[in-house]
Scaffold this active site. Structure first.
Site, PDB file in Angstrom:
ATOM      1  N   TYR A   8      21.435 -67.232   2.097  1.00 31.01           N
ATOM      2  CA  TYR A   8      20.684 -66.626   3.206  1.00 31.01           C
ATOM      3  C   TYR A   8      19.193 -66.920   3.022  1.00 31.01           C
ATOM      4  CZ  TYR A   8      19.161 -62.572   6.117  1.00 31.01           C
ATOM      5  OH  TYR A   8      18.591 -61.741   7.053  1.00 31.01           O
ATOM      6  N   ASP A  32      18.429 -54.528  12.207  1.00 26.88           N
ATOM      7  CA  ASP A  32      17.158 -54.992  11.654  1.00 26.88           C
ATOM      8  C   ASP A  32      15.997 -54.582  12.540  1.00 26.88           C
ATOM      9  OD1 ASP A  32      15.064 -56.237  10.395  1.00 26.88           O
ATOM     10  OD2 ASP A  32      15.961 -58.231  10.435  1.00 26.88           O
ATOM     11  N   ASP A  90      17.601 -55.533   2.081  1.00 31.25           N
ATOM     12  CA  ASP A  90      18.788 -55.803   2.894  1.00 31.25           C
ATOM     13  C   ASP A  90      20.018 -55.390   2.107  1.00 31.25           C
ATOM     14  OD1 ASP A  90      17.451 -56.882   5.047  1.00 31.25           O
ATOM     15  OD2 ASP A  90      18.291 -58.902   4.826  1.00 31.25           O
TER      16      ASP A  90
END
Length: 114
Positions: A8, A32, A90
């Protein structure tokens, strides 16, 4: 899971949104930041990451990527964009096939630096 999160970061930093979105399941959900309306499904996720990568966002890890004994992994990192830095954590949830089914980005106004 750790290698998927590294992929990612690498996808962002190489300017390749397709490398990022390929990590997600077709029915994945992206929050997000957490608290905003979720981004759901392949087309919306593709659009979101194409915009983020296209805006020139680059990521740098603030600590090693962490994995769990279950289906989640997390990373603390900074998003660098022209004139701004956002500190983020995250948390990704993975499906049985190893693809991300849910991404939650934890950050708020106090995590944005000019």
């Amino acid at each position: 899971m750790k290698s998927a999160l590294q992929a990612y970061v690498d996808g962002f930093n190489s300017g390749d949104p397709a490398a990022v979105t390929s990590l997600f399941a077709d029915d994945a959900v992206v929050a997000d930041p957490v608290g905003n309306p979720p981004i759901e499904g392949r087309a919306a996720i593709d659009e979101f990451y194409t915009g983020a990568v296209g805006a020139g966002a680059k990521l740098s890890l603030d600590a090693p990527i962490r994995g769990s004994h279950g289906d989640r992994a997390a990373m603390a990192f900074s998003v660098h964009m022209p004139g701004m830095r956002i500190r983020v954590i995250d948390i990704m949830t993975f499906g049985d096939d190893g693809r991300i089914v849910r991404m939650e980005a934890h950050w708020g106004p106090g995590d944005v630096e000019s």
